[in-house]
Enzyme design. Sequence first.
Site, PDB file in Angstrom:
ATOM      1  N   MET A   1       0.815  -1.220   0.000  1.00  0.00           N
ATOM      2  CA  MET A   1       0.000   0.000   0.000  1.00  0.00           C
ATOM      3  C   MET A   1       0.846   1.265   0.000  1.00  0.00           C
ATOM      4  O   MET A   1       0.317   2.347  -0.049  1.00  0.00           O
ATOM      5  CB  MET A   1      -0.927   0.036   1.218  1.00  0.00           C
ATOM      6  CG  MET A   1      -2.209  -0.748   1.012  1.00  0.00           C
ATOM      7  SD  MET A   1      -3.147  -0.153  -0.394  1.00  0.00           S
ATOM      8  CE  MET A   1      -3.555   1.512   0.101  1.00  0.00           C
ATOM      9  N   VAL A   4       7.769   4.291   1.610  1.00  0.00           N
ATOM     10  CA  VAL A   4       8.005   5.294   2.646  1.00  0.00           C
ATOM     11  C   VAL A   4       9.426   5.822   2.559  1.00  0.00           C
ATOM     12  O   VAL A   4      10.382   5.049   2.415  1.00  0.00           O
ATOM     13  CB  VAL A   4       7.751   4.702   4.054  1.00  0.00           C
ATOM     14  CG1 VAL A   4       7.910   5.771   5.122  1.00  0.00           C
ATOM     15  CG2 VAL A   4       6.358   4.098   4.124  1.00  0.00           C
ATOM     16  N   GLU A  73       4.501  11.130  11.257  1.00  0.00           N
ATOM     17  CA  GLU A  73       5.533  11.073  12.284  1.00  0.00           C
ATOM     18  C   GLU A  73       6.594  10.033  11.931  1.00  0.00           C
ATOM     19  O   GLU A  73       6.273   8.932  11.484  1.00  0.00           O
ATOM     20  CB  GLU A  73       4.866  10.714  13.616  1.00  0.00           C
ATOM     21  CG  GLU A  73       5.810  10.499  14.766  1.00  0.00           C
ATOM     22  CD  GLU A  73       5.061  10.022  16.005  1.00  0.00           C
ATOM     23  OE1 GLU A  73       3.845   9.778  15.883  1.00  0.00           O
ATOM     24  OE2 GLU A  73       5.689   9.903  17.071  1.00  0.00           O
ATOM     25  N   ASP A 115      -5.994  -4.485   9.361  1.00  0.00           N
ATOM     26  CA  ASP A 115      -4.756  -5.141   8.941  1.00  0.00           C
ATOM     27  C   ASP A 115      -3.755  -5.142  10.087  1.00  0.00           C
ATOM     28  O   ASP A 115      -2.596  -4.786   9.923  1.00  0.00           O
ATOM     29  CB  ASP A 115      -4.165  -4.450   7.719  1.00  0.00           C
ATOM     30  CG  ASP A 115      -3.124  -5.323   7.004  1.00  0.00           C
ATOM     31  OD1 ASP A 115      -2.279  -4.761   6.290  1.00  0.00           O
ATOM     32  OD2 ASP A 115      -3.152  -6.563   7.189  1.00  0.00           O
ATOM     33  N   LYS A 117      -1.120  -6.611  12.232  1.00  0.00           N
ATOM     34  CA  LYS A 117      -0.118  -7.665  12.072  1.00  0.00           C
ATOM     35  C   LYS A 117       1.204  -7.106  12.604  1.00  0.00           C
ATOM     36  O   LYS A 117       1.353  -5.893  12.779  1.00  0.00           O
ATOM     37  CB  LYS A 117       0.017  -8.065  10.605  1.00  0.00           C
ATOM     38  CG  LYS A 117       0.413  -6.908   9.678  1.00  0.00           C
ATOM     39  CD  LYS A 117       0.434  -7.349   8.228  1.00  0.00           C
ATOM     40  CE  LYS A 117       0.805  -6.183   7.305  1.00  0.00           C
ATOM     41  NZ  LYS A 117       0.806  -6.577   5.881  1.00  0.00           N
ATOM     42  N   ASN A 120       2.883  -4.023  11.083  1.00  0.00           N
ATOM     43  CA  ASN A 120       2.237  -2.720  11.242  1.00  0.00           C
ATOM     44  C   ASN A 120       2.303  -2.206  12.674  1.00  0.00           C
ATOM     45  O   ASN A 120       1.611  -1.240  13.011  1.00  0.00           O
ATOM     46  CB  ASN A 120       0.768  -2.802  10.803  1.00  0.00           C
ATOM     47  CG  ASN A 120       0.632  -2.789   9.297  1.00  0.00           C
ATOM     48  OD1 ASN A 120       1.527  -2.328   8.593  1.00  0.00           O
ATOM     49  ND2 ASN A 120      -0.478  -3.310   8.792  1.00  0.00           N
TER      50      ASN A 120
END
Length: 877
Positions: A1, A4, A73, A115, A117, A120
Amino acid sequence: MGVVYKARDTKLDRIVALKFLPQHLNASDQDRARFIQEAKAAATLSHPNICTIYGIEEISGSRGDRQVFIVMEFVDGQTLQEKKGTLSLKQAIEIGIQMADGLSAAHEKGIVHRDIKPENIMIRKDGIVQIMDFGLAKLRARGSKISRLTKEGSTVGTAGYMSPEQVQGQETDHRSDIFSFGVVLYEMLTGQLPFKGVHETALAYEIVNIDPPPMASIDQKIDPSLDAIIFECLEKDPRERTQSIAQVSVDLKRYRRESSRQRASRITATRPTVGMPAYQKRTNVAAGLWRKNLGYISAGILAIVAIFLIVILWKEGDKTAHPVLRLSIELPAANPLFWSLSQSGIAVSPDGKYLAYTGQIPNTSQLFLHRMDQLTSEPIPGTENGAEPVFSPDGQWIAFNASQAELVKISVFGGEPEILCRTNGQTRGICWAEDNSIYYGHISSSIYRVPAQGGTPIPVTTLDSSTGEISHRFPQILPDGKTIIFTVKNNNITSFDDATIVAQRLGSGERKILVRGGTYARYLPNGFLVYMRGNAIYAIAFDAERLEVKGPPVLIEEGGYLNPGSGQGNIGFSNNGILVFARAGPLSYNRFTLKWMDRQGYIRNLLDSLRSYFTASISPDGQQIATDINAANDDIWLYQISRGTLSRVTFADGNNNYPLWSPDGKYVVYSAEKGKARNIFRKPWDGSGIEERLTNNPNPQIPRSLTPDGKTLSFDQNGDIWILPLEGDRKPYPFVHSPANEEDGLFSPDGRWLAYTSNQSGHDEIYVTGFPKKDRNWQVSTGGGIKPIWSRNGKELFFTNGSSLMVVTVSAGSAFDFSVPRKLCDIPPSALVWDVTPDGKRFLVRVTQVQAMTLSRLEVVTEWFERVRDKIVATKN
């Protein structure tokens, strides 16, 4: 998704993370929409255990394509996936608690992660757990159409961590997160997943059909009570699953607390007394004598006696090494800690000898004094309707807010209370400074100072309306006597986790921001600043001379219950480091609902949802209810009874409260701050017109009633009842005015009489006077009465007397004639009566979940300043 990048925000000079859609997905409108939804969902959340979203941006790529990214953040740490094989049982429980607290904050705002997990979940270097990636989040229905970006029939999530309903492509809600949370915690505790299918289809089959083995069968060190907690999360049927992640957090904290006590008892049983410091030996002897002679006293009470003995022995003996002791104070069952939507309070005297707290009594509050060398708490006469106690520097006086309108002080040795000044509204925090000045915050104004001997309050801070400041609250004077720290409430926040803590020089007015995202700051003598956020106490190193904070904030205590309506923390400490706090409050701010009560006192369902409802009134046709729902900024909502829908009328910009219907049913009249004191406004209930200001006055005002023709309004102001003509010059004037406190002025249905509450006899009673000519007063109630309510035909007048709903029959001719009051029914202890239906057969009541609202125990920690220091030093190392 997402992809970063680590980046620097050059405007605010801070490290951030930028999350972009990957190139192969960026062209998809659906994925871009889901990506933006992630930002919108996560940006509404402000909690220490959730990654903060700063903003969302969109740029054009080199090929002319659109690139959407989120500024968030930067979390410096490791994912749970990287750490899960190295965790101890204690660490796993701590991570689980923080995860549950973060998810609870999301679920309270209607956000489902979907989601959960290990990848995350981030563990920061300072030990704080943060939930990442709300990319699969879906906003639950809140009176509007549900987002269908991820619709029924599609499978989203991560194999092995999905709930049965996710695996089967069914509709999901917050209970799906609870199942995934159970999987993650099971894996942390046992080192293996609960479901182990060798391929995705087999794994899906196990999730839906196979129960995992008990954790204790995998690792015998795992307590079976943990199995019970986790397996309730892993129930296949969402209806049989634990319904609240907040409850899971409570269960885990209880397990942690009980296991700690078991360890402590084992250690105590084997600890030798040889070589102990003298003060510890004397403590053991004293405790033994207490056990011998007072064995019938509960362990909680013994703990309070023990704390006094220990403090005394420390003063007399060896002072080189004092242990941190954690004890509990059990409050009287009939007088637990007072909890309201706005006020509360705990205070400890500077020398640690006294505890003052706001206790519950029937229908109101009262201050209680607890001597730390005694077993009981005693009410302080003359402090009824009091809140927010604070001790004088010498510990001999208590100042408090009385009846939400006056600043009062009373001696700890007894005597009559002394009024120091009128506050023109509710205080928000009181500080008694060393120079014998008292500072107090205000619900809709700045910080004021008044001499401890009484006088005229003088403002010492100024609201900055250009930035939306509407209240300065919870002041404390720093040791230099020239600087004040306080909390700033803005008109756009929904939680005090979003408030700002500042310091200001009293002479120059120079102001510095210390903390963004917190409230109820207190300076400790050893150079630290503590504050509240998310029902926890945090601390940060603080240079009081330069007004600078140093390093990251550190979690010190889970507790110090934060009142969501006012931002006040239920904590207090002495100059020698004894902390007293309420570890927990209601599991959720939403603990009220609106229901019907018939004339026999039986409760019937009306509005089943639990929210922070405050006041309520029924429309003239009986089809709608106007109510105000409390938050950091309150708003007016309408409930359409036949449709069962709840819709919003006002939109922040300060507090909006006390809705009142116009007689023709076209308008709702209410009190609103608008950056100043509470004044009166009206607005068409259906949103078809603009808001109209009816008054403009520096004093807070509460609308109460309209005459049948809608041309005259009564309202409360400074303990008097005022009248506002809504035609002509609209100049308000006092109507019932005396040294006593008068409120709740309600016109009779024919407009000839005005019923109200007054304490002119020494306690509250119901009175009626003529209108528009006030010729005489009739005292209607006997033995007490509040909250008058007219029947719509004017033949009955109802009021509340303790736990009873009373009624008098009215047959008014040229003079007001009425019957002897009689009891109509008992009011359930959890109910508050607000209005009566047009046919007079039912009453609108606000019902509270009483058990959840009762705070019956306070926690005590000795040597707390050292605990704060040690925790911050340990974090640095």
